[in-house]
Design an enzyme around this catalytic site. Structure first.
Site, mmCIF file in Angstrom:
data_model
loop_
_atom_site.group_PDB
_atom_site.id
_atom_site.type_symbol
_atom_site.label_atom_id
_atom_site.label_comp_id
_atom_site.label_asym_id
_atom_site.label_seq_id
_atom_site.Cartn_x
_atom_site.Cartn_y
_atom_site.Cartn_z
ATOM 1 N N LYS A 1 -19.079 9.112 3.541
ATOM 2 C CA LYS A 1 -18.460 9.426 4.828
ATOM 3 C C LYS A 1 -17.025 9.868 4.569
ATOM 4 O O LYS A 1 -16.159 9.051 4.265
ATOM 5 C CB LYS A 1 -18.442 8.205 5.758
ATOM 6 C CG LYS A 1 -18.039 8.569 7.188
ATOM 7 C CD LYS A 1 -17.448 7.399 7.962
ATOM 8 C CE LYS A 1 -15.964 7.265 7.746
ATOM 9 N NZ LYS A 1 -15.179 8.418 8.300
ATOM 10 N N GLU B 1 -9.454 0.443 -2.840
ATOM 11 C CA GLU B 1 -8.111 0.860 -3.233
ATOM 12 C C GLU B 1 -7.343 1.118 -1.950
ATOM 13 O O GLU B 1 -7.757 1.931 -1.122
ATOM 14 C CB GLU B 1 -8.155 2.095 -4.129
ATOM 15 C CG GLU B 1 -8.841 1.858 -5.462
ATOM 16 C CD GLU B 1 -8.235 0.738 -6.290
ATOM 17 O OE1 GLU B 1 -7.045 0.412 -6.082
ATOM 18 O OE2 GLU B 1 -8.946 0.169 -7.140
ATOM 19 N N CYS C 1 -0.750 6.882 -1.321
ATOM 20 C CA CYS C 1 -0.699 5.434 -1.512
ATOM 21 C C CYS C 1 0.228 5.051 -2.655
ATOM 22 O O CYS C 1 0.684 3.911 -2.731
ATOM 23 C CB CYS C 1 -2.097 4.868 -1.742
ATOM 24 S SG CYS C 1 -2.992 5.653 -3.095
ATOM 25 N N GLU D 1 4.230 -0.623 4.567
ATOM 26 C CA GLU D 1 3.913 0.753 4.196
ATOM 27 C C GLU D 1 4.159 1.677 5.384
ATOM 28 O O GLU D 1 3.652 1.449 6.479
ATOM 29 C CB GLU D 1 2.454 0.858 3.749
ATOM 30 C CG GLU D 1 2.089 2.233 3.227
ATOM 31 C CD GLU D 1 0.678 2.297 2.695
ATOM 32 O OE1 GLU D 1 0.466 2.944 1.655
ATOM 33 O OE2 GLU D 1 -0.223 1.692 3.312
#
Length: 480
Positions: free
Chosen positions: A175, A250, A284, A381
């Site tokens: 997906k 991750e 990231c 973040e």
């Protein structure tokens, strides 16, 4: 007229049962609909899993060199189409052209790499204690791999999940992210043309709450690989482990670059700017914290502000830094700008929306100074082109600040002191550690993954470690 792309299930291009579609717009010009994709349901996802389950045995029995040949041919087809794939990636995700082209090339390289590795997956022979016995270990595919991939690297990350899964002999359901699924559709088309058997790869577009959820919970999927936010990743991890699946996640990062007293401020600013503002900060592994020794702090800030203010912003096709991928991502970044100022950080440059760029999702490269370690801008973040600069008195404090967050994905240090460099390598709490390099940028043949909230800390991706996730070992005692 806007093209409507279909799902790829059991070797056929098919529409969803719901007859609903998703419009993907250009983040540099949201009025432009790039392509339409299927807004699939859980039923569509279940059909894809069924196809993968039916195909897995035949694909697992296919010799590794033959699987590798298909991957190699697909890589060559992607290479032939590199220019159009780059244009599609720019149109859907917004990356600047050099970054988009580099990402497409990375996917091509990954296919070539795992095409070669597919021939080496036989296993190992060991010495047996008893006479007349062969003792050996077989590496076998796990079964059906469910892959859920993000929008920020819409072809590279799917490639580094998909290629090792196929090389190892697994069938796959994937997906892609709804914001930029086009390049995954094109990967499927290349693999189909390369001769991949029906059902071995199945691509279903749509919301994670329906498609992703079915992939994770369906009893016929065996492994789940997810890349995305830490919040969603934890839910995926819990869901997959509750269902008894092998799981790899991750997730996010709050990546530091420590700037030592021995560092050249101009060189350090180049490294931080590249790591923090490249890919519009939507990586990231992006550098979001510069932790700077007090002796070079003022000079470093001056250099970093200068670089931020000279970045050419605009549509990714012909500018140095493109837009953020969506209105939500842009608004989230701007909200953090407000939060940082309210908490007492100083806005040294940027922090707003550039003028004369229409309705695109652009944000200026932003630098904050006078940042304290416990501020949200230094702990959470942001996922945008924002760098927080923190001042420290020595290496010990810099290392403590670097490690003092919930994340641990990538970390770097800029220093001419070899002792500091060695200590940082040994003591930095991150899965990727760099010396005199930016936090972003990865080699494809070595493991990638994080510590703490940046990863499930179960299995690494890329290289031989990536193959390990998609294989299971069987030990054989053959008494002849």
């Amino acid at each position: 007229m806007v093209e409507t792309r279909e799902n790829y299930i059991d070797g056929e291009w098919v529409s969803t049962e719901t007859d609903e579609t998703i419009d993907v717009t250009n983040p540099a010009d949201p009025s432009e609909v790039v392509t339409q994709y299927q807004r699939s349901s859980a039923a569509d996802a279940a059909t894809a899993v069924e196809a993968a389950a039916d195909a897995k045995s035949e694909w697992a029995a296919t010799p590794g060199p033959e699987r590798g040949s298909i991957l190699r041919t697909a890589g060559a087809l992607l290479e032939e189409r590199k220019s159009e794939l780059t244009d599609l990636l720019i149109a859907e995700e917004g990356k600047a052209r050099p970054e988009a082209a580099g990402e497409v090339q990375r996917a091509i390289d990954i296919f070539y790499y795992f095409a070669t590795k597919a021939a080496d997956l036989g296993g190992t022979v060991k010495g047996a204690s008893a006479p007349s016995t062969n003792l050996y270990i077989r590496k076998e595919p796990v079964g059906v791999a469910a892959l859920i991939t993000p929008w920020n690297y819409p072809i590279a990350i799917p490639a580094w999940k998909l290629a090792p899964a196929l090389a190892a002999g697994n069938s796959v359901v994937i997906k892609p992210a709804s914001l930029a699924p086009g390049v995954v559709i094109e990967m499927a088309a290349a693999l189909e043309e390369a001769g991949l058997p029906d059902g071995v790869l199945n691509v279903v577009t749509g919301p994670g709450s329906e498609v992703g959820n079915e992939f994770i919970e369906n009893e016929d999927t065996d492994v789940v690989s997810f890349t995305g936010s830490s919040q969603v990743g934890q839910m995926v991890y819990d869901q997959a482990t509750d269902a008894g699946k092998r799981i790899q996640t991750e997730l996010g990062g709050k990546n530091p670059t420590v700037v030592s007293a021995s560092a050249d401020p101009a060189e350090a600013a180049d490294i931080v700017a590249s790591g923090g503002f490249g890919t519009t900060g939507q990586s990231c592994t992006a550098c979001s914290r510069a932790i700077v020794h007090e002796d070079v702090y003022d000079d470093f800030v001056s250099e970093l502000v200068d670089r931020a203010e000279t970045i050419d912003i605009g549509p990714g096709a012909d500018h140095e830094m493109g837009p953020q991928v969506s209105a939500d991502e842009r608004d989230s970044t701007l909200e953090y700008v407000d939060v940082a100022q309210n908490e007492g950080a100083t806005l040294a440059t940027g922090g707003g929306v550039p003028e004369d760029l229409g309705d695109g999702y652009f944000v200026e490269p932003t630098v904050f100074t006078d940042v304290e370690h416990d501020m949200r801008i230094a702990q959470e973040e942001v996922f945008g082109p924002v760098v927080a600069v923190l001042q420290v008195k020595d290496f010990e404090e810099g290392l403590e600040v670097a490690n003092g967050v919930e994340y641990g994905l990538s970390a770097s240090i800029v220093t001419d002191d070899h002792t500091e460099a060695n200590r940082f390598v040994e003591e930095a709490e991150a899965g990727v550690v760099k010396v005199n390099e930016k936090t972003t940028g990865l080699e494809l043949h070595v493991p990638f993954g994080g510590f703490k909230r940046s990863s499930s800390e179960t299995w690494r991706e890329q290289g031989d470690a990536g193959l390990d996730f998609y294989t299971i070992e069987k030990t054989v005692y053959d008494n002849y």
